[in-house]
Design a protein around this motif. Structure first.
Motif, mmCIF file in Angstrom:
data_model
loop_
_atom_site.group_PDB
_atom_site.id
_atom_site.type_symbol
_atom_site.label_atom_id
_atom_site.label_comp_id
_atom_site.label_asym_id
_atom_site.label_seq_id
_atom_site.Cartn_x
_atom_site.Cartn_y
_atom_site.Cartn_z
ATOM 1 N N ARG A 108 5.601 -11.183 -2.932
ATOM 2 C CA ARG A 108 6.078 -10.055 -3.754
ATOM 3 C C ARG A 108 5.041 -8.925 -3.658
ATOM 4 O O ARG A 108 3.855 -9.156 -3.903
ATOM 5 C CB ARG A 108 6.272 -10.498 -5.204
ATOM 6 C CG ARG A 108 6.981 -9.464 -6.048
ATOM 7 C CD ARG A 108 7.463 -10.033 -7.365
ATOM 8 N NE ARG A 108 6.373 -10.536 -8.165
ATOM 9 C CZ ARG A 108 6.385 -11.727 -8.760
ATOM 10 N NH1 ARG A 108 7.409 -12.543 -8.617
ATOM 11 N NH2 ARG A 108 5.360 -12.123 -9.507
ATOM 12 N N PHE A 109 5.503 -7.732 -3.341
ATOM 13 C CA PHE A 109 4.578 -6.624 -3.074
ATOM 14 C C PHE A 109 5.274 -5.298 -3.377
ATOM 15 O O PHE A 109 6.462 -5.243 -3.691
ATOM 16 C CB PHE A 109 4.145 -6.648 -1.604
ATOM 17 C CG PHE A 109 5.264 -6.359 -0.646
ATOM 18 C CD1 PHE A 109 5.476 -5.088 -0.150
ATOM 19 C CD2 PHE A 109 6.154 -7.364 -0.260
ATOM 20 C CE1 PHE A 109 6.525 -4.809 0.719
ATOM 21 C CE2 PHE A 109 7.204 -7.104 0.600
ATOM 22 C CZ PHE A 109 7.394 -5.819 1.096
ATOM 23 N N SER A 110 4.517 -4.216 -3.234
ATOM 24 C CA SER A 110 5.084 -2.872 -3.348
ATOM 25 C C SER A 110 4.209 -1.911 -2.545
ATOM 26 O O SER A 110 3.050 -2.214 -2.241
ATOM 27 C CB SER A 110 5.148 -2.417 -4.815
ATOM 28 O OG SER A 110 3.856 -2.417 -5.386
ATOM 29 N N ALA A 111 4.775 -0.770 -2.195
ATOM 30 C CA ALA A 111 4.009 0.252 -1.483
ATOM 31 C C ALA A 111 3.126 0.999 -2.471
ATOM 32 O O ALA A 111 3.547 1.319 -3.585
ATOM 33 C CB ALA A 111 4.957 1.222 -0.790
ATOM 34 N N ASP A 112 1.891 1.242 -2.077
ATOM 35 C CA ASP A 112 0.967 2.003 -2.916
ATOM 36 C C ASP A 112 1.367 3.479 -2.845
ATOM 37 O O ASP A 112 1.282 4.101 -1.777
ATOM 38 C CB ASP A 112 -0.464 1.811 -2.407
ATOM 39 C CG ASP A 112 -1.494 2.435 -3.330
ATOM 40 O OD1 ASP A 112 -1.109 3.233 -4.204
ATOM 41 O OD2 ASP A 112 -2.685 2.106 -3.168
ATOM 42 N N PRO A 113 1.822 4.069 -3.963
ATOM 43 C CA PRO A 113 2.285 5.478 -3.915
ATOM 44 C C PRO A 113 1.195 6.456 -3.486
ATOM 45 O O PRO A 113 1.502 7.547 -2.988
ATOM 46 C CB PRO A 113 2.749 5.746 -5.351
ATOM 47 C CG PRO A 113 2.090 4.707 -6.190
ATOM 48 C CD PRO A 113 1.934 3.505 -5.313
ATOM 49 N N VAL A 114 -0.052 6.059 -3.653
ATOM 50 C CA VAL A 114 -1.154 6.942 -3.249
ATOM 51 C C VAL A 114 -1.304 6.957 -1.732
ATOM 52 O O VAL A 114 -1.798 7.936 -1.159
ATOM 53 C CB VAL A 114 -2.467 6.479 -3.922
ATOM 54 C CG1 VAL A 114 -3.644 7.332 -3.474
ATOM 55 C CG2 VAL A 114 -2.337 6.514 -5.440
ATOM 56 N N LYS A 115 -0.859 5.876 -1.059
ATOM 57 C CA LYS A 115 -1.096 5.745 0.380
ATOM 58 C C LYS A 115 0.176 5.863 1.223
ATOM 59 O O LYS A 115 0.154 5.558 2.419
ATOM 60 C CB LYS A 115 -1.764 4.396 0.666
ATOM 61 C CG LYS A 115 -3.145 4.255 0.040
ATOM 62 C CD LYS A 115 -3.782 2.919 0.412
ATOM 63 C CE LYS A 115 -5.176 2.792 -0.176
ATOM 64 N NZ LYS A 115 -5.804 1.492 0.186
ATOM 65 N N VAL A 116 1.292 6.290 0.621
ATOM 66 C CA VAL A 116 2.547 6.317 1.373
ATOM 67 C C VAL A 116 2.512 7.305 2.541
ATOM 68 O O VAL A 116 3.140 7.077 3.584
ATOM 69 C CB VAL A 116 3.753 6.608 0.448
ATOM 70 C CG1 VAL A 116 4.058 5.424 -0.441
ATOM 71 C CG2 VAL A 116 3.504 7.873 -0.380
ATOM 72 N N THR A 117 1.771 8.385 2.388
ATOM 73 C CA THR A 117 1.662 9.331 3.500
ATOM 74 C C THR A 117 0.956 8.686 4.685
ATOM 75 O O THR A 117 1.372 8.858 5.846
ATOM 76 C CB THR A 117 0.898 10.597 3.051
ATOM 77 O OG1 THR A 117 1.603 11.223 1.975
ATOM 78 C CG2 THR A 117 0.776 11.582 4.196
ATOM 79 N N TRP A 118 -0.113 7.942 4.399
ATOM 80 C CA TRP A 118 -0.827 7.225 5.459
ATOM 81 C C TRP A 118 0.088 6.193 6.115
ATOM 82 O O TRP A 118 0.081 6.031 7.340
ATOM 83 C CB TRP A 118 -2.049 6.537 4.874
ATOM 84 C CG TRP A 118 -2.895 5.848 5.900
ATOM 85 C CD1 TRP A 118 -3.956 6.353 6.589
ATOM 86 C CD2 TRP A 118 -2.710 4.507 6.384
ATOM 87 N NE1 TRP A 118 -4.454 5.418 7.476
ATOM 88 C CE2 TRP A 118 -3.709 4.276 7.367
ATOM 89 C CE3 TRP A 118 -1.816 3.480 6.089
ATOM 90 C CZ2 TRP A 118 -3.821 3.063 8.049
ATOM 91 C CZ3 TRP A 118 -1.922 2.279 6.767
ATOM 92 C CH2 TRP A 118 -2.916 2.071 7.744
ATOM 93 N N ILE A 119 0.890 5.487 5.303
ATOM 94 C CA ILE A 119 1.829 4.494 5.837
ATOM 95 C C ILE A 119 2.817 5.157 6.794
ATOM 96 O O ILE A 119 3.068 4.680 7.904
ATOM 97 C CB ILE A 119 2.589 3.786 4.698
ATOM 98 C CG1 ILE A 119 1.619 2.972 3.827
ATOM 99 C CG2 ILE A 119 3.677 2.872 5.257
ATOM 100 C CD1 ILE A 119 2.246 2.395 2.570
ATOM 101 N N ALA A 120 3.383 6.278 6.352
ATOM 102 C CA ALA A 120 4.367 6.989 7.184
ATOM 103 C C ALA A 120 3.744 7.454 8.494
ATOM 104 O O ALA A 120 4.381 7.395 9.552
ATOM 105 C CB ALA A 120 4.935 8.177 6.411
#
Length: 281
Positions: A108-120
């Motif tokens: 169970r996990f979630s994307a870190d909203p602070v790092k979503v730009t880096w993920i993209a």
């Protein structure tokens, strides 16, 4: 019937305006964020829940869940009933002593909203994030960690240590790639049927041995109790021998005597001398 050209024109303009409006306004649902891309390039802008404005036909978005997302490893027949967001097949591995086992687990996990730009920018959309990080790394460690443990240790249900070790391996990897790890849960360990039968037979034998030990211990305790009781009785009898005198015996005889003399006496029979116990006049 003539069609009013002005009406047609007005309707067309209205449709275009509506299309422009809906392509300009992007509604972001709660529990998600969207990273804005322009002509395929990540801009660095992030849309949060609510209405947001983007340039139509030029900008687009990538959506990421900030709510809990579930990646579940289960059998094919159970995947249809599963409500997990991402489903996969069990991990097969071997224990330290060479026994084959299938691992069924959940991440169970979630994307870190602070790092979503880096993920993209570095990984891609959410599906790519699951495929490249969550799936790949969780399956690697779900396969490697059980190899450190004996099969019997896992079969008896002591999987908490295995689960914890997998979490310890995944947490820094997930954090580095913009993922907030909530929990890793091992739901089932499935061993070879022949091994299961052998383990159950061994456990039954162990129970029998323990039962026999308990019976032996109980018999030993009962024996010791009897010895202790006998020793106590012997000491009591010895004490009585030391404290009971002839005078005491005569006194006890008199206390129980009903006052009647024997009707028949043999020759040479002497009655007990009770004068010492009779009060003097």
């Amino acid at each position: 019937m003539r069609i009013n050209s002005k009406l047609i024109l007005g309707t067309g303009v209205l449709v275009l305006i509506l299309l422009f409006f809906f392509s300009t306004v992007r509604i972001v649902t709660p529990g998600t964020v969207q990273v804005v891309t322009r002509l395929g390039k990540v801009t660095g802008r992030v849309f949060y829940p609510g209405p947001n404005i983007l340039i139509p036909f030029v900008e687009n978005t990538l959506t990421y869940n900030t709510r809990k997302v579930i990646y579940e490893v289960t059998s094919a027949e159970k995947q249809q009933a599963s409500k997990a967001d991402y489903k996969d097949y069990p991990v097969d591995t071997n224990t330290k002593d060479g026994q084959q086992v299938d691992i069924y687990y959940t991440v169970r996990f979630s994307a870190d909203p602070v790092k979503v730009t880096w993920i993209a920018q570095n990984i891609g959309d959410e599906k790519a994030l699951v495929e490249k990080i969550v799936k790949t790394d969780s399956r690697i460690w779900a396969r490697n960690v059980p190899r450190e443990f004996e099969a019997e240790h896992l079969y008896t249900g002591n999987v908490q240590e295995v689960q914890q070790k997998i979490e310890e391996k995944l947490e820094p990897i997930f954090s580095e790639n913009g993922i907030l790890l909530d929990e890793v849960g091992i739901r089932e360990l499935k061993f070879n049927p022949q091994y299961v039968q052998a383990i159950e037979a061994k456990q039954i034998e162990a129970v029998k041995i323990q039962t026999e030990k308990n019976i032996a211990e109980q018999a030993k305790y009962q024996k010791e109790a009897r010895i202790t009781q006998a020793e106590g009785q012997a000491k009591e009898q010895e004490l009585q021998k030391q404290t009971i005198t002839e005078n005491l015996l005569q006194k006890m005889w008199i206390e129980k005597w009903d006052g009647k003399l024997p009707s028949v006496m043999g020759q040479g029979t002497t009655l007990m001398d009770i004068s010492q116990f009779v009060p003097k006049q």
